[in-house]
Write an enzyme that holds these catalytic residues in place. Structure first.
Site, PDB file in Angstrom:
ATOM      1  N   HIS A  17      12.181  53.051 -29.649  1.00  0.00           N
ATOM      2  CA  HIS A  17      11.142  52.561 -28.740  1.00  0.00           C
ATOM      3  C   HIS A  17       9.752  52.936 -29.270  1.00  0.00           C
ATOM      4  CE1 HIS A  17      14.348  53.194 -25.419  1.00  0.00           C
ATOM      5  NE2 HIS A  17      14.230  51.889 -25.557  1.00  0.00           N
ATOM      6  N   LYS A  41      22.064  50.138 -12.269  1.00  0.00           N
ATOM      7  CA  LYS A  41      22.620  50.918 -13.374  1.00  0.00           C
ATOM      8  C   LYS A  41      22.576  52.405 -13.071  1.00  0.00           C
ATOM      9  CE  LYS A  41      20.617  48.866 -17.051  1.00  0.00           C
ATOM     10  NZ  LYS A  41      20.017  48.889 -18.381  1.00  0.00           N
ATOM     11  N   ARG A  94      17.266  44.464 -32.066  1.00  0.00           N
ATOM     12  CA  ARG A  94      18.014  45.278 -33.026  1.00  0.00           C
ATOM     13  C   ARG A  94      19.052  44.459 -33.779  1.00  0.00           C
ATOM     14  NH1 ARG A  94      19.011  49.413 -28.280  1.00  0.00           N
ATOM     15  NH2 ARG A  94      18.836  47.389 -27.311  1.00  0.00           N
ATOM     16  N   SER A 132      19.439  53.954 -26.022  1.00  0.00           N
ATOM     17  CA  SER A 132      19.442  55.069 -25.071  1.00  0.00           C
ATOM     18  C   SER A 132      20.876  55.357 -24.643  1.00  0.00           C
ATOM     19  CB  SER A 132      18.593  54.717 -23.846  1.00  0.00           C
ATOM     20  OG  SER A 132      17.280  54.416 -24.235  1.00  0.00           O
TER      21      SER A 132
HETATM   22  P1  ADP Z   1      17.168  47.626 -21.626  1.00  0.00           P
HETATM   23  O1  ADP Z   1      17.367  48.547 -20.482  1.00  0.00           O
HETATM   24  O2  ADP Z   1      16.672  46.260 -21.286  1.00  0.00           O
HETATM   25  O3  ADP Z   1      18.269  47.640 -22.654  1.00  0.00           O
HETATM   26  P2  ADP Z   1      15.751  49.592 -23.110  1.00  0.00           P
HETATM   27  O4  ADP Z   1      15.040  50.517 -22.227  1.00  0.00           O
HETATM   28  O5  ADP Z   1      16.958  50.119 -23.818  1.00  0.00           O
HETATM   29  O6  ADP Z   1      15.955  48.222 -22.384  1.00  0.00           O
HETATM   30  O7  ADP Z   1      14.756  49.091 -24.238  1.00  0.00           O
HETATM   31  C1  ADP Z   1      13.607  48.372 -23.942  1.00  0.00           C
HETATM   32  C2  ADP Z   1      13.282  47.467 -25.092  1.00  0.00           C
HETATM   33  O8  ADP Z   1      13.280  48.212 -26.297  1.00  0.00           O
HETATM   34  C3  ADP Z   1      14.264  46.329 -25.317  1.00  0.00           C
HETATM   35  O9  ADP Z   1      13.532  45.212 -25.775  1.00  0.00           O
HETATM   36  C4  ADP Z   1      15.148  46.838 -26.397  1.00  0.00           C
HETATM   37  O10 ADP Z   1      15.690  45.779 -27.157  1.00  0.00           O
HETATM   38  C5  ADP Z   1      14.174  47.624 -27.222  1.00  0.00           C
HETATM   39  N1  ADP Z   1      14.806  48.675 -27.981  1.00  0.00           N
HETATM   40  C6  ADP Z   1      15.686  49.601 -27.539  1.00  0.00           C
HETATM   41  N2  ADP Z   1      16.076  50.424 -28.532  1.00  0.00           N
HETATM   42  C7  ADP Z   1      15.417  50.006 -29.638  1.00  0.00           C
HETATM   43  C8  ADP Z   1      15.418  50.427 -31.023  1.00  0.00           C
HETATM   44  N3  ADP Z   1      16.183  51.436 -31.446  1.00  0.00           N
HETATM   45  N4  ADP Z   1      14.626  49.767 -31.876  1.00  0.00           N
HETATM   46  C9  ADP Z   1      13.872  48.729 -31.453  1.00  0.00           C
HETATM   47  N5  ADP Z   1      13.846  48.274 -30.176  1.00  0.00           N
HETATM   48  C10 ADP Z   1      14.607  48.895 -29.288  1.00  0.00           C
END
Ligand code: ADP
Length: 164
Positions: A17, A41, A94, A132
């Site tokens: 992130h 969730k 990703r 996450s």
């Molecule tokens: P969600 O709950 O929608 O999965 P996240 O909180 O995990 O969202 O992530 C928010 C955004 O960050 C999403 O667009 C997700 O694709 C992106 N994201 C999550 N992990 C990564 C990563 N390791 N590298 C790049 N983008 C990421």
């Protein structure tokens, strides 16, 4: 003045992130990192804890002239984006599996609010497998997450999962 929203669960924030935010800061004057208040969730951290971890982590990244702000929102993302006078929504991609879901969301969001663009950024190679969910799973099973999340997050995970 170009303002973007970077929405997500951030439960917790990962280096993936942060990489998106750091690179995104070259494109926008302001990025609002918006924590989704998700009800359906099962979250490990409360919204306040997630916001706190983001604030701590953002202090460590080089964002140049871009202002970084942490907020939270509920309900329709496009409604929130309009309220915040945003020009764009940033999302990270990703893998192909992200693409399918993200394309669907982006098209639906465009239908709601055609003036707001979704900007996709490719994940850094080093973090392209980091989520996450996986970080939580590996850590709770005793694995290492060093280098995948900021040290402050690792410490909060340690307290959350091993002390309580
Ligand atoms: P969600 O709950 O929608 O999965 P996240 O909180 O995990 O969202 O992530 C928010 C955004 O960050 C999403 O667009 C997700 O694709 C992106 N994201 C999550 N992990 C990564 C990563 N390791 N590298 C790049 N983008 C990421």
């Amino acid at each position: 003045m170009r303002r973007a929203i970077y929405p997500g669960s951030f439960d917790p924030v990962t280096n993936g992130h942060l990489d998106i935010i750091e690179r995104g800061s070259k494109l926008f004057d302001e990025i609002i990192i918006a924590v989704l208040v998700n009800t359906e969730k099962e979250a490990l951290f409360t919204v306040d804890e997630r916001r706190g971890m983001l604030e701590e982590a953002l202090a460590l990244i080089a964002s140049g002239f871009c202002r970084l702000r942490v907020d939270s929102f509920q309900g329709l993302l496009m409604r929130y984006a309009v309220e915040q006078h945003a020009d764009a929504v940033v999302r990270g991609i990703r893998a192909i599996s992200d693409y399918e879901y993200e394309l669907q969301m982006a098209l639906m969001n465009r239908r709601q609010e055609p003036r707001i663009e979704t900007v996709f950024m490719m994940a850094a190679e080093a973090y392209s497998y980091v989520s996450s969910r996986l970080v939580k799973e590996v850590y709770s099973l005793g694995g290492t997450i060093e280098g995948l999340v900021p040290a402050t997050v690792e410490e909060r995970m340690r307290v959350k999962l091993h002390k309580s």
